[in-house]
Design a protein around this motif. Structure first.
Motif, PDB file in Angstrom:
ATOM      1  N   SER A  59       9.226  24.212 -26.729  1.00  0.00           N
ATOM      2  CA  SER A  59       8.687  23.219 -25.608  1.00  0.00           C
ATOM      3  C   SER A  59       9.785  23.075 -24.320  1.00  0.00           C
ATOM      4  N   THR A  60       9.381  23.317 -23.148  1.00  0.00           N
ATOM      5  CA  THR A  60      10.169  23.476 -22.076  1.00  0.00           C
ATOM      6  C   THR A  60      10.438  21.861 -21.379  1.00  0.00           C
ATOM      7  N   THR A  61       9.440  20.929 -21.829  1.00  0.00           N
ATOM      8  CA  THR A  61       9.513  19.696 -21.243  1.00  0.00           C
ATOM      9  C   THR A  61       9.652  18.558 -22.303  1.00  0.00           C
ATOM     10  N   GLU A 117       7.448  16.947 -23.908  1.00  0.00           N
ATOM     11  CA  GLU A 117       6.578  15.839 -23.693  1.00  0.00           C
ATOM     12  C   GLU A 117       5.338  16.016 -24.288  1.00  0.00           C
ATOM     13  N   VAL A 149      13.339  19.000 -25.694  1.00  0.00           N
ATOM     14  CA  VAL A 149      13.097  20.229 -25.116  1.00  0.00           C
ATOM     15  C   VAL A 149      13.828  21.210 -26.369  1.00  0.00           C
TER      16      VAL A 149
END
Length: 471
Positions: free
Chosen positions: A42-44, A46, A78
């Motif tokens: 995951s890069t966020t 969220e 993240v």
């Protein structure tokens, strides 16, 4: 329909030896040829956070930590591993007890987990059931890396070497369809019993609420309690604080004692305490050195009352009659002043409306709901003379006994249904029973999610353990 199931007409000895006889037309392949590991991050942070349970497989981590809580102690999500529907997610530290499953959801999981995508000819939900069956859990445990059970790890190479049954794809689909139907029937029966248990619990709670706020004499003179929402209380009762009525209130140390597999001392965790009861399942062992270190402030003993100040906050029970108990993280115990406070009256009061409302207010607003030591010592209690406390306790116990009996009977019935489901699923996925004709006759029904239950509580200690490996 289930009673009419029969074995397959022909069997053969499976490769590897440990699987025994399998249907003659089924294949056996190394697991590494059926799936591949994925490692997209995951890069966020969220995405929906997922958890993995030995009881329920992969579930969405609903916030038991308040509407704003993310359900984890990590500062950021993240870098968590991305999961797609039909991916297999395995907690490598607890794979040996079945903590794995195929996900129905897109989301993210702990970096300590492994995520796998199955090949097109491998039906994900067939392998969900197969890998969680007793025979495969035993094989996974034997194949894991480590010296003692608490340190076992199932790495991808270990998993890939395990032999997997490979029925024809159409038969895998038929097995999944049949098991969905069976699980739906059994889960509806379990949920119906859970509803009755909840109603019995509400009835018991009403008995407790009335007794610990008004006493047993309906004609007793009343006075304002000074608490607007509580109303009036008996005129001779008082509102006191826990610290005024307890000889000691002992907090745990700020971390959990080390697990020692052959230890003779029991570490009590928040998972052991629910609804006024102590359940040893979920505790673990440590040694005498840790016991002496963790009980410097005092060791719990019979007559004390355990209390959880976090995850979930406000659960309590009597300390069981054992002399080798020490507390894990987020645990406390009350030692009532026996000339002022009956321990059972204290326990009932903790589940009474005054304390519950206090906990809701004081624990509200934090990411992981908790109480500080000062908030626990300040718990408000309705106090009456000791003799009256004892009469109230006896009354609650006599009125609750039939409810407790009925609840225990229903819980045993649920356990038997779950045991039956485990045996039936294992027999079907390993080819002991042929469900092809039965599956073809089934009407289409939407699958019913397996609910979480009391043996699988969401515990912050478990959440922390998941992420320790990546620290």
């Amino acid at each position: 329909m289930i009673a009419d199931l029969k074995p397959y007409p022909e069997y053969r000895a499976a490769e590897g030896g440990w699987l025994g006889d399998v249907p003659a037309h089924w294949g056996v392949r190394r697991t590494k040829y059926l799936l591949r590991e994925t490692d997209r991050r995951s890069t966020t942070g969220e995405e929906q956070l997922l958890r993995v349970s030995q009881y329920t497989g992969v579930t969405q981590r609903n916030s038991a930590y308040g509407p704003e809580g993310i359900g984890t102690r990590a500062d950021s999500l993240v870098g968590y591993k991305c999961v797609e529907p039909d991916d297999l997610v395995i907690n490598i530290m607890l794979a040996w007890n079945g903590s794995m499953g195929v996900s129905r959801y897109a989301g993210i999981s702990s970096p300590a987990y492994c995520v796998y995508r199955l090949n097109p000819d491998a039906q994900p939900w067939y392998y969900h059931h197969l890998l969680r069956s007793p025979a495969y859990k035993a094989r996974i445990k034997a194949s894991s890396t480590g010296v003692v059970e608490s340190r076992l790890r199932l790495y991808s190479d270990d998993l890939g070497r395990i032999e997997a049954l490979v029925p024809p794809p159409a038969e895998q689909a038929a097995i999944v369809r049949f098991l969905d139907w069976v699980n739906g029937r059994l889960e509806r029966a379990i949920r119906a019993k859970r509803i009755v248990i909840a109603l019995l619990g509400e009835q018991k709670q009403a008995i407790i609420h009335r007794a610990v706020t008004r006493g047993l004499d309906p004609a007793v003179p009343l006075k304002p309690s000074g608490i607007p929402w509580l109303g009036e209380i008996p005129a001779h009762w008082e509102v006191r604080r826990a610290k005024q009525l307890c000889a000691e209130i002992i907090d745990c140390k700020n971390r959990t004692p080390e697990l020692i597999d052959d230890g003779e001392y029991i570490v009590v965790r928040t998972t052991n305490i629910r609804n006024g009861r102590f359940n040893p399942k979920g505790s673990y062992a440590t040694n005498r050195a840790n016991f002496l270190l963790w009980t410097q402030r005092g060791a719990p003993r019979r007559g004390d009352v355990f209390f959880t100040r976090e995850a979930p906050v406000g659960e309590a029970c009597h300390v069981p009659a054992a002399h080798n108990l020490c507390m894990g993280q987020r645990m406390m115990f009350f030692r009532p002043n026996t000339s002022e406070l009956n321990a059972s009256f204290l326990l009932h009061s903790i589940y009474g409306p005054l304390v519950r409302r206090y906990i809701d207010i004081e624990a509200n607003g934090s990411t992981v709901g908790h109480l500080r030591l000062g908030q626990v010592t300040g718990l408000p209690l309705l106090w009456c003379p000791l003799e009256e406390q004892e009469r109230i306790v006896n009354y609650i116990e006599s009125q609750s006994q039939p409810l407790e009996y009925a609840t225990s009977r229903l819980e045993r019935e649920i356990d038997l249904l779950r045991e039956y489901r485990t045996r039936l699923v294992a027999d079907v996925v390993t080819g002991k029973l042929d469900v092809r004709e039965a599956a073809a006759r089934l009407p289409f029904e939407a699958s019913l999610d397996i609910i979480e239950h009391d043996n699988d509580p969401v515990d912050a200690a478990d959440i922390t353990d998941e992420e320790m490996i990546v620290a």
